[in-house]
Design a protein around this motif. Structure first.
Motif, PDB file in Angstrom:
ATOM      1  N   ASP A 285       0.842  -1.190   0.000  1.00 50.16           N
ATOM      2  CA  ASP A 285       0.000   0.000   0.000  1.00 50.16           C
ATOM      3  C   ASP A 285       0.880   1.243   0.000  1.00 50.16           C
ATOM      4  OD1 ASP A 285      -2.242   1.518  -0.029  1.00 50.16           O
ATOM      5  OD2 ASP A 285      -3.083   0.750   1.840  1.00 50.16           O
ATOM      6  N   VAL A 286       0.583   2.185  -0.875  1.00 50.98           N
ATOM      7  CA  VAL A 286       1.390   3.394  -1.014  1.00 50.98           C
ATOM      8  C   VAL A 286       0.450   4.550  -1.313  1.00 50.98           C
ATOM      9  CG1 VAL A 286       1.766   3.000  -3.477  1.00 50.98           C
ATOM     10  CG2 VAL A 286       3.391   4.391  -2.192  1.00 50.98           C
ATOM     11  N   SER A 287       0.790   5.738  -0.843  1.00 56.23           N
ATOM     12  CA  SER A 287      -0.074   6.900  -1.045  1.00 56.23           C
ATOM     13  C   SER A 287       0.297   7.642  -2.327  1.00 56.23           C
ATOM     14  CB  SER A 287       0.035   7.854   0.144  1.00 56.23           C
ATOM     15  OG  SER A 287       1.318   8.464   0.177  1.00 56.23           O
ATOM     16  N   LEU A 288      -0.635   8.444  -2.822  1.00 56.37           N
ATOM     17  CA  LEU A 288      -0.356   9.284  -3.985  1.00 56.37           C
ATOM     18  C   LEU A 288       0.773  10.261  -3.687  1.00 56.37           C
ATOM     19  CD1 LEU A 288      -3.945  10.188  -5.244  1.00 56.37           C
ATOM     20  CD2 LEU A 288      -2.358   8.534  -6.208  1.00 56.37           C
ATOM     21  N   PHE A 289       0.801  10.750  -2.463  1.00 62.88           N
ATOM     22  CA  PHE A 289       1.825  11.706  -2.066  1.00 62.88           C
ATOM     23  C   PHE A 289       3.222  11.104  -2.225  1.00 62.88           C
ATOM     24  CE2 PHE A 289       4.531  13.561   1.315  1.00 62.88           C
ATOM     25  CZ  PHE A 289       4.540  14.882   0.871  1.00 62.88           C
ATOM     26  N   GLU A 290       3.393   9.833  -1.847  1.00 63.34           N
ATOM     27  CA  GLU A 290       4.690   9.171  -1.975  1.00 63.34           C
ATOM     28  C   GLU A 290       5.097   9.042  -3.440  1.00 63.34           C
ATOM     29  OE1 GLU A 290       5.352   5.813   1.142  1.00 63.34           O
ATOM     30  OE2 GLU A 290       3.206   5.909   0.788  1.00 63.34           O
ATOM     31  N   ILE A 291       4.134   8.750  -4.296  1.00 59.89           N
ATOM     32  CA  ILE A 291       4.430   8.579  -5.716  1.00 59.89           C
ATOM     33  C   ILE A 291       4.870   9.890  -6.350  1.00 59.89           C
ATOM     34  CG2 ILE A 291       3.391   8.003  -7.957  1.00 59.89           C
ATOM     35  CD1 ILE A 291       1.618   6.005  -6.454  1.00 59.89           C
ATOM     36  N   LEU A 292       4.307  10.998  -5.884  1.00 53.52           N
ATOM     37  CA  LEU A 292       4.588  12.297  -6.472  1.00 53.52           C
ATOM     38  C   LEU A 292       5.769  13.014  -5.824  1.00 53.52           C
ATOM     39  CD1 LEU A 292       0.888  13.489  -6.901  1.00 53.52           C
ATOM     40  CD2 LEU A 292       2.451  12.794  -8.722  1.00 53.52           C
ATOM     41  N   LEU A 293       6.410  12.383  -4.833  1.00 51.05           N
ATOM     42  CA  LEU A 293       7.568  12.999  -4.193  1.00 51.05           C
ATOM     43  C   LEU A 293       8.752  13.083  -5.168  1.00 51.05           C
ATOM     44  CD1 LEU A 293       7.654  11.398  -0.616  1.00 51.05           C
ATOM     45  CD2 LEU A 293       7.237  13.800  -1.167  1.00 51.05           C
ATOM     46  N   ALA A 294       9.671  14.003  -4.877  1.00 50.41           N
ATOM     47  CA  ALA A 294      10.875  14.170  -5.703  1.00 50.41           C
ATOM     48  C   ALA A 294      11.920  13.135  -5.314  1.00 50.41           C
ATOM     49  CB  ALA A 294      11.429  15.587  -5.557  1.00 50.41           C
ATOM     50  N   VAL A 295      11.561  11.855  -5.469  1.00 54.67           N
ATOM     51  CA  VAL A 295      12.449  10.741  -5.115  1.00 54.67           C
ATOM     52  C   VAL A 295      12.718   9.924  -6.376  1.00 54.67           C
ATOM     53  CG1 VAL A 295      12.649   8.617  -3.768  1.00 54.67           C
ATOM     54  CG2 VAL A 295      11.559  10.622  -2.755  1.00 54.67           C
ATOM     55  N   PRO A 296      13.975   9.617  -6.677  1.00 57.35           N
ATOM     56  CA  PRO A 296      14.281   8.802  -7.858  1.00 57.35           C
ATOM     57  C   PRO A 296      13.508   7.487  -7.842  1.00 57.35           C
ATOM     58  CG  PRO A 296      16.288   9.719  -6.942  1.00 57.35           C
ATOM     59  CD  PRO A 296      15.206  10.029  -5.957  1.00 57.35           C
ATOM     60  N   MET A 297      13.126   7.013  -9.015  1.00 59.72           N
ATOM     61  CA  MET A 297      12.350   5.773  -9.094  1.00 59.72           C
ATOM     62  C   MET A 297      13.080   4.587  -8.473  1.00 59.72           C
ATOM     63  SD  MET A 297      10.317   5.673 -12.718  1.00 59.72           S
ATOM     64  CE  MET A 297      11.475   6.675 -13.632  1.00 59.72           C
ATOM     65  N   GLY A 298      14.393   4.543  -8.670  1.00 60.28           N
ATOM     66  CA  GLY A 298      15.161   3.449  -8.084  1.00 60.28           C
ATOM     67  C   GLY A 298      15.076   3.450  -6.567  1.00 60.28           C
ATOM     68  N   GLN A 299      15.179   4.636  -5.975  1.00 60.18           N
ATOM     69  CA  GLN A 299      15.076   4.757  -4.519  1.00 60.18           C
ATOM     70  C   GLN A 299      13.658   4.446  -4.047  1.00 60.18           C
ATOM     71  OE1 GLN A 299      16.649   8.456  -2.993  1.00 60.18           O
ATOM     72  NE2 GLN A 299      15.526   8.264  -1.061  1.00 60.18           N
ATOM     73  N   PHE A 300      12.673   4.891  -4.826  1.00 63.50           N
ATOM     74  CA  PHE A 300      11.282   4.597  -4.514  1.00 63.50           C
ATOM     75  C   PHE A 300      11.049   3.083  -4.519  1.00 63.50           C
ATOM     76  CE2 PHE A 300       6.860   4.110  -6.260  1.00 63.50           C
ATOM     77  CZ  PHE A 300       6.192   4.492  -5.110  1.00 63.50           C
ATOM     78  N   ALA A 301      11.653   2.391  -5.495  1.00 62.61           N
ATOM     79  CA  ALA A 301      11.520   0.939  -5.595  1.00 62.61           C
ATOM     80  C   ALA A 301      12.159   0.239  -4.402  1.00 62.61           C
ATOM     81  CB  ALA A 301      12.143   0.447  -6.901  1.00 62.61           C
ATOM     82  N   ILE A 302      13.302   0.766  -3.933  1.00 60.58           N
ATOM     83  CA  ILE A 302      13.963   0.189  -2.747  1.00 60.58           C
ATOM     84  C   ILE A 302      13.045   0.299  -1.538  1.00 60.58           C
ATOM     85  CG2 ILE A 302      15.866   0.495  -1.121  1.00 60.58           C
ATOM     86  CD1 ILE A 302      17.621   1.301  -3.500  1.00 60.58           C
ATOM     87  N   GLY A 303      12.379   1.459  -1.414  1.00 59.95           N
ATOM     88  CA  GLY A 303      11.433   1.632  -0.310  1.00 59.95           C
ATOM     89  C   GLY A 303      10.288   0.636  -0.378  1.00 59.95           C
ATOM     90  N   LEU A 304       9.787   0.391  -1.593  1.00 58.38           N
ATOM     91  CA  LEU A 304       8.726  -0.599  -1.761  1.00 58.38           C
ATOM     92  C   LEU A 304       9.238  -2.001  -1.408  1.00 58.38           C
ATOM     93  CD1 LEU A 304       7.073   0.537  -5.127  1.00 58.38           C
ATOM     94  CD2 LEU A 304       6.233   0.941  -2.810  1.00 58.38           C
ATOM     95  N   ALA A 305      10.485  -2.278  -1.783  1.00 55.96           N
ATOM     96  CA  ALA A 305      11.077  -3.582  -1.481  1.00 55.96           C
ATOM     97  C   ALA A 305      11.191  -3.798   0.020  1.00 55.96           C
ATOM     98  CB  ALA A 305      12.455  -3.701  -2.143  1.00 55.96           C
ATOM     99  N   GLU A 306      11.572  -2.748   0.753  1.00 49.48           N
ATOM    100  CA  GLU A 306      11.663  -2.845   2.215  1.00 49.48           C
ATOM    101  C   GLU A 306      10.299  -3.196   2.797  1.00 49.48           C
ATOM    102  OE1 GLU A 306      14.164  -2.519   4.244  1.00 49.48           O
ATOM    103  OE2 GLU A 306      15.790  -1.743   2.983  1.00 49.48           O
ATOM    104  N   ARG A 307       9.266  -2.534   2.332  1.00 47.54           N
ATOM    105  CA  ARG A 307       7.927  -2.781   2.858  1.00 47.54           C
ATOM    106  C   ARG A 307       7.373  -4.126   2.397  1.00 47.54           C
ATOM    107  NH1 ARG A 307       5.716   3.144   1.370  1.00 47.54           N
ATOM    108  NH2 ARG A 307       3.664   2.334   1.926  1.00 47.54           N
TER     109      ARG A 307
END
Length: 275
Positions: free
Chosen positions: A240-262
């Motif tokens: 589960d992820v929020s729209l706010f997280e998707i729209l943050l100024a975070v590189p996709m690779g880093q965003f994917a790592i965060g999803l992997a952790e969860r």
């Protein structure tokens, strides 16, 4: 319907929205002006011509204000979960079958409002944002009743895919690949690759043009596209992820790592999804 039924449904949206428009003319322009309309105004909900007409009027008023150089965005909402009439009284029939796959939670609505406000502050927002419309692929995967509007030529772009064209694509196999992953790094790479493929599919651009070192928003991912990405993440990656997280100024690779952790945490608990 009677004339009173027509007027009771249209008057609050038509007269009420016009009153707000007149209260803030050019010399009293606002930082943002959001009209909450309905996707029924886009496809014309059968049996609710009054409600659909009122929503279409609000969409038209947003365009009129923008032509005058004033702020305005009309947000065509679909099925609202958690709050509102359907949440209080419960959905029945086709709505009950559709709300699970097309419904918007309250926290998603809040994220959408933040994105719409920020877009108006930057002067780069769309005039009309539509939510709650199903594609043929969503219908095929979910088993929900096929909406009548998919048979109309105006919505042919939503009906092009029947859900079978992408059976061999990353979005269809990511779940199986994640179940076979041996390490957290492998999970992160699978999610990164799948996310790149999904963004390329949405934007209709080659995957080679999508750089995981760049944030999603740099590819023109607005609030509407972010909702599609979020639905895909919840469905395919089961995080589960929020729209706010998707729209943050975070590189996709880093965003994917965060999803992997969860994802790892969720799998260790054995509940199938991290929340």
């Amino acid at each position: 319907m009677t004339h009173d039924q027509w007027r009771d449904a249209t008057r609050p949206k038509v007269q009420g929205t016009w009153n707000l428009h007149e209260a803030f003319p050019r010399h009293r322009d606002l930082d943002f002006f959001i009209i909450l309309s309905s996707c029924a105004g886009v496809f014309g909900n059968r049996g609710q011509a009054n409600y659909a007409a009122a929503g279409a009027y609000q969409d038209g008023l947003a365009r009129y204000r923008r032509q005058l150089g004033l702020k305005a965005v009309s947000v065509d909402l679909g099925i609202m979960l958690d709050v509102g009439v359907l949440a209080e009284k419960g959905a029945a029939g086709d709505l009950a079958a559709m709300e699970q796959h097309l419904g918007i939670h309250e926290y998603e609505f809040h994220g959408l409002m933040r994105a719409v406000i920020n877009g108006q502050l930057r002067n780069d927002s769309a005039t009309q944002i539509i939510t709650g419309l199903a594609t043929s692929a969503i219908v095929a995967k979910s088993g929900m009743p096929r909406p009548a509007y998919l048979g109309h030529p105006r919505f042919s772009h939503l009906a092009l895919s029947n859900g079978s064209a992408s059976q061999d694509g990353p979005a269809e196999t990511v779940g199986a690949r994640l179940r076979e992953a041996k390490s957290k790094d492998e999970v992160a790479q699978i999610i990164t690759d799948a996310l790149i493929a999904k963004v390329a599919e949405i934007l209709r651009t080659p995957e080679s043009e999508v750089d995981p070192a760049r944030p999603l928003y740099t590819y023109g991912v607005d609030s509407l596209v972010a909702m599609e990405v979020r639905s895909w993440i919840v469905r395919e990656i089961q995080v589960d992820v929020s729209l706010f997280e998707i729209l943050l100024a975070v590189p996709m690779g880093q965003f994917a790592i965060g999803l992997a952790e969860r994802k790892s945490i969720g799998n260790e608990r054995g509940d199938g999804a991290a929340r």
